[in-house]
Design a protein around this motif. Structure first.
Motif, PDB file in Angstrom:
ATOM      1  N   TYR A  19      28.437  18.119 -16.643  1.00  0.00           N
ATOM      2  CA  TYR A  19      26.871  18.520 -16.296  1.00  0.00           C
ATOM      3  C   TYR A  19      26.481  19.968 -16.936  1.00  0.00           C
ATOM      4  O   TYR A  19      25.321  20.510 -17.492  1.00  0.00           O
ATOM      5  N   LYS A  20      26.868  20.926 -15.915  1.00  0.00           N
ATOM      6  CA  LYS A  20      26.061  22.201 -15.441  1.00  0.00           C
ATOM      7  C   LYS A  20      26.019  22.578 -17.132  1.00  0.00           C
ATOM      8  O   LYS A  20      25.469  23.944 -17.249  1.00  0.00           O
ATOM      9  N   THR A  21      27.325  22.755 -18.074  1.00  0.00           N
ATOM     10  CA  THR A  21      27.317  23.253 -19.006  1.00  0.00           C
ATOM     11  C   THR A  21      26.079  22.509 -20.072  1.00  0.00           C
ATOM     12  O   THR A  21      25.557  23.538 -20.727  1.00  0.00           O
ATOM     13  N   LEU A  22      26.162  21.507 -19.897  1.00  0.00           N
ATOM     14  CA  LEU A  22      25.262  20.839 -20.471  1.00  0.00           C
ATOM     15  C   LEU A  22      23.837  21.265 -20.271  1.00  0.00           C
ATOM     16  O   LEU A  22      22.443  21.292 -20.889  1.00  0.00           O
ATOM     17  N   LEU A  23      22.815  21.514 -19.085  1.00  0.00           N
ATOM     18  CA  LEU A  23      22.127  21.870 -18.550  1.00  0.00           C
ATOM     19  C   LEU A  23      21.553  22.902 -18.710  1.00  0.00           C
ATOM     20  O   LEU A  23      20.857  23.726 -19.220  1.00  0.00           O
ATOM     21  N   ALA A  24      22.480  24.071 -18.812  1.00  0.00           N
ATOM     22  CA  ALA A  24      22.280  25.197 -19.272  1.00  0.00           C
ATOM     23  C   ALA A  24      22.351  25.206 -20.829  1.00  0.00           C
ATOM     24  O   ALA A  24      21.183  26.018 -20.810  1.00  0.00           O
ATOM     25  N   GLU A  25      22.375  24.840 -21.619  1.00  0.00           N
ATOM     26  CA  GLU A  25      21.934  24.386 -23.251  1.00  0.00           C
ATOM     27  C   GLU A  25      21.016  23.546 -22.920  1.00  0.00           C
ATOM     28  O   GLU A  25      20.181  24.208 -23.701  1.00  0.00           O
ATOM     29  N   GLU A  26      20.761  22.893 -22.878  1.00  0.00           N
ATOM     30  CA  GLU A  26      18.959  22.075 -22.461  1.00  0.00           C
ATOM     31  C   GLU A  26      18.089  23.130 -21.863  1.00  0.00           C
ATOM     32  O   GLU A  26      16.849  23.598 -22.716  1.00  0.00           O
ATOM     33  N   GLU A  28      17.993  26.614 -21.484  1.00  0.00           N
ATOM     34  CA  GLU A  28      18.056  27.892 -22.874  1.00  0.00           C
ATOM     35  C   GLU A  28      16.829  27.368 -24.151  1.00  0.00           C
ATOM     36  O   GLU A  28      16.289  27.650 -24.616  1.00  0.00           O
ATOM     37  N   ALA A  29      17.307  26.022 -24.219  1.00  0.00           N
ATOM     38  CA  ALA A  29      16.492  25.355 -25.516  1.00  0.00           C
ATOM     39  C   ALA A  29      15.241  25.242 -25.312  1.00  0.00           C
ATOM     40  O   ALA A  29      14.544  25.023 -26.285  1.00  0.00           O
ATOM     41  N   SER A  30      15.151  24.649 -24.151  1.00  0.00           N
ATOM     42  CA  SER A  30      14.006  24.847 -23.734  1.00  0.00           C
ATOM     43  C   SER A  30      13.124  25.698 -23.912  1.00  0.00           C
ATOM     44  O   SER A  30      11.458  26.020 -23.815  1.00  0.00           O
ATOM     45  N   ASP A  60       0.723  22.652 -18.691  1.00  0.00           N
ATOM     46  CA  ASP A  60      -0.059  21.225 -18.847  1.00  0.00           C
ATOM     47  C   ASP A  60       0.784  19.873 -18.788  1.00  0.00           C
ATOM     48  O   ASP A  60       1.636  20.325 -19.498  1.00  0.00           O
ATOM     49  N   GLN A  61      -0.231  19.090 -18.892  1.00  0.00           N
ATOM     50  CA  GLN A  61       0.803  17.710 -18.978  1.00  0.00           C
ATOM     51  C   GLN A  61       1.047  17.054 -20.419  1.00  0.00           C
ATOM     52  O   GLN A  61       2.440  16.853 -20.977  1.00  0.00           O
ATOM     53  N   GLN A  62       1.022  17.900 -21.053  1.00  0.00           N
ATOM     54  CA  GLN A  62       0.593  17.333 -22.900  1.00  0.00           C
ATOM     55  C   GLN A  62       2.522  18.447 -23.069  1.00  0.00           C
ATOM     56  O   GLN A  62       3.004  18.172 -24.160  1.00  0.00           O
ATOM     57  N   ALA A  63       2.534  19.615 -22.409  1.00  0.00           N
ATOM     58  CA  ALA A  63       3.524  20.358 -22.874  1.00  0.00           C
ATOM     59  C   ALA A  63       4.564  19.179 -22.165  1.00  0.00           C
ATOM     60  O   ALA A  63       6.204  19.770 -22.919  1.00  0.00           O
ATOM     61  N   TYR A  64       4.163  18.921 -20.818  1.00  0.00           N
ATOM     62  CA  TYR A  64       5.428  18.174 -20.295  1.00  0.00           C
ATOM     63  C   TYR A  64       6.131  17.224 -21.043  1.00  0.00           C
ATOM     64  O   TYR A  64       6.685  16.883 -21.179  1.00  0.00           O
ATOM     65  N   GLU A  65       4.875  16.382 -21.678  1.00  0.00           N
ATOM     66  CA  GLU A  65       5.196  15.037 -22.466  1.00  0.00           C
ATOM     67  C   GLU A  65       5.512  15.672 -23.322  1.00  0.00           C
ATOM     68  O   GLU A  65       7.775  14.915 -23.974  1.00  0.00           O
ATOM     69  N   ALA A  66       5.378  16.473 -24.230  1.00  0.00           N
ATOM     70  CA  ALA A  66       6.316  17.541 -25.423  1.00  0.00           C
ATOM     71  C   ALA A  66       7.899  17.390 -24.976  1.00  0.00           C
ATOM     72  O   ALA A  66       8.382  16.520 -26.214  1.00  0.00           O
ATOM     73  N   HIS A  67       7.617  17.763 -24.051  1.00  0.00           N
ATOM     74  CA  HIS A  67       9.489  18.480 -24.154  1.00  0.00           C
ATOM     75  C   HIS A  67      10.612  17.381 -23.725  1.00  0.00           C
ATOM     76  O   HIS A  67      11.467  17.592 -24.626  1.00  0.00           O
ATOM     77  N   LEU A  68       9.501  15.929 -23.100  1.00  0.00           N
ATOM     78  CA  LEU A  68      10.282  14.963 -23.012  1.00  0.00           C
ATOM     79  C   LEU A  68      10.911  14.188 -24.214  1.00  0.00           C
ATOM     80  O   LEU A  68      11.739  13.716 -24.436  1.00  0.00           O
ATOM     81  N   PRO A  71      14.444  16.993 -29.185  1.00  0.00           N
ATOM     82  CA  PRO A  71      15.751  16.765 -29.684  1.00  0.00           C
ATOM     83  C   PRO A  71      16.556  16.815 -28.938  1.00  0.00           C
ATOM     84  O   PRO A  71      17.675  16.751 -28.036  1.00  0.00           O
ATOM     85  N   HIS A  72      16.726  18.029 -28.372  1.00  0.00           N
ATOM     86  CA  HIS A  72      17.915  18.993 -27.346  1.00  0.00           C
ATOM     87  C   HIS A  72      17.575  17.930 -26.073  1.00  0.00           C
ATOM     88  O   HIS A  72      18.094  18.394 -25.345  1.00  0.00           O
ATOM     89  N   PHE A  73      16.228  18.502 -25.536  1.00  0.00           N
ATOM     90  CA  PHE A  73      15.995  17.282 -24.152  1.00  0.00           C
ATOM     91  C   PHE A  73      16.769  15.493 -24.411  1.00  0.00           C
ATOM     92  O   PHE A  73      17.549  15.046 -23.194  1.00  0.00           O
ATOM     93  N   LEU A  74      16.572  15.049 -25.126  1.00  0.00           N
ATOM     94  CA  LEU A  74      16.711  13.843 -25.431  1.00  0.00           C
ATOM     95  C   LEU A  74      18.362  13.443 -25.444  1.00  0.00           C
ATOM     96  O   LEU A  74      18.897  12.610 -24.739  1.00  0.00           O
ATOM     97  N   ALA A  75      19.135  14.478 -26.482  1.00  0.00           N
ATOM     98  CA  ALA A  75      20.953  15.061 -26.698  1.00  0.00           C
ATOM     99  C   ALA A  75      21.352  15.176 -24.937  1.00  0.00           C
ATOM    100  O   ALA A  75      21.996  14.637 -24.863  1.00  0.00           O
ATOM    101  N   TYR A  76      20.287  16.393 -24.027  1.00  0.00           N
ATOM    102  CA  TYR A  76      20.671  16.170 -22.995  1.00  0.00           C
ATOM    103  C   TYR A  76      20.967  15.072 -21.878  1.00  0.00           C
ATOM    104  O   TYR A  76      22.113  14.483 -21.323  1.00  0.00           O
ATOM    105  N   LYS A  77      19.611  14.284 -22.380  1.00  0.00           N
ATOM    106  CA  LYS A  77      19.782  13.019 -21.110  1.00  0.00           C
ATOM    107  C   LYS A  77      20.567  12.211 -21.727  1.00  0.00           C
ATOM    108  O   LYS A  77      21.283  11.355 -20.571  1.00  0.00           O
ATOM    109  N   THR A  78      21.073  11.943 -23.211  1.00  0.00           N
ATOM    110  CA  THR A  78      21.856  11.328 -23.474  1.00  0.00           C
ATOM    111  C   THR A  78      23.555  11.208 -22.627  1.00  0.00           C
ATOM    112  O   THR A  78      24.171  10.603 -22.464  1.00  0.00           O
ATOM    113  N   GLN A  79      23.931  12.329 -23.064  1.00  0.00           N
ATOM    114  CA  GLN A  79      25.017  13.248 -23.237  1.00  0.00           C
ATOM    115  C   GLN A  79      25.315  12.855 -21.481  1.00  0.00           C
ATOM    116  O   GLN A  79      26.359  13.496 -21.094  1.00  0.00           O
ATOM    117  N   THR A  80      23.984  12.720 -20.809  1.00  0.00           N
ATOM    118  CA  THR A  80      24.693  13.221 -18.797  1.00  0.00           C
ATOM    119  C   THR A  80      24.400  12.062 -18.115  1.00  0.00           C
ATOM    120  O   THR A  80      24.004  12.025 -17.331  1.00  0.00           O
TER     121      THR A  80
END
Length: 102
Positions: A19-26, A28-30, A60-68, A71-80
């Motif tokens: 988990y910590k490895t995947l979190l660090a990758e996410e 860094e990408a973000s 801002d809120q738009q940046a948060y929603e864009a983050h969600l 591809p890197h965030f979605l991969a992190y959520k799926t893998q973890t």
């Protein structure tokens, strides 16, 4: 005013290192790829390494929603997904945000 959230996670101890490895990758990408991500800080509670806290700061809120939707965030959520025993998102009202330049 920036958006600040605190994610409180409990991770399966048997999967903590992965988990910590995947979190660090996410993280860094973000921070590298998303101009709206101002900071992401991940820590564990002292004496409880599977209790993770992530402080998230977005322009801002738009940046948060864009983050969600990245591809890197979605991969992190799926893998973890199977590693996370619990997740609580804490909304905050920033009072003062300040950091040294680096």
């Amino acid at each position: 005013m920036p958006i600040v959230r605190i994610a409180e996670l409990e991770i399966d101890p048997d999967q903590l290192e992965r988990y910590k490895t995947l979190l660090a990758e996410e993280i860094e990408a973000s921070v590298t790829k998303e101009p709206g991500v101002l900071a992401l800080y991940a820590v564990s509670l002292a004496g409880s390494p599977a209790q993770i806290r992530i402080v998230e700061i977005y322009t801002d809120q738009q940046a948060y929603e864009a983050h969600l939707r990245t591809p890197h965030f979605l991969a992190y959520k799926t893998q973890t997904a199977a590693m996370v025993r619990s997740l609580r998102l804490v909304e905050t009202d920033p009072i003062l945000l300040r950091a040294k330049g680096g």
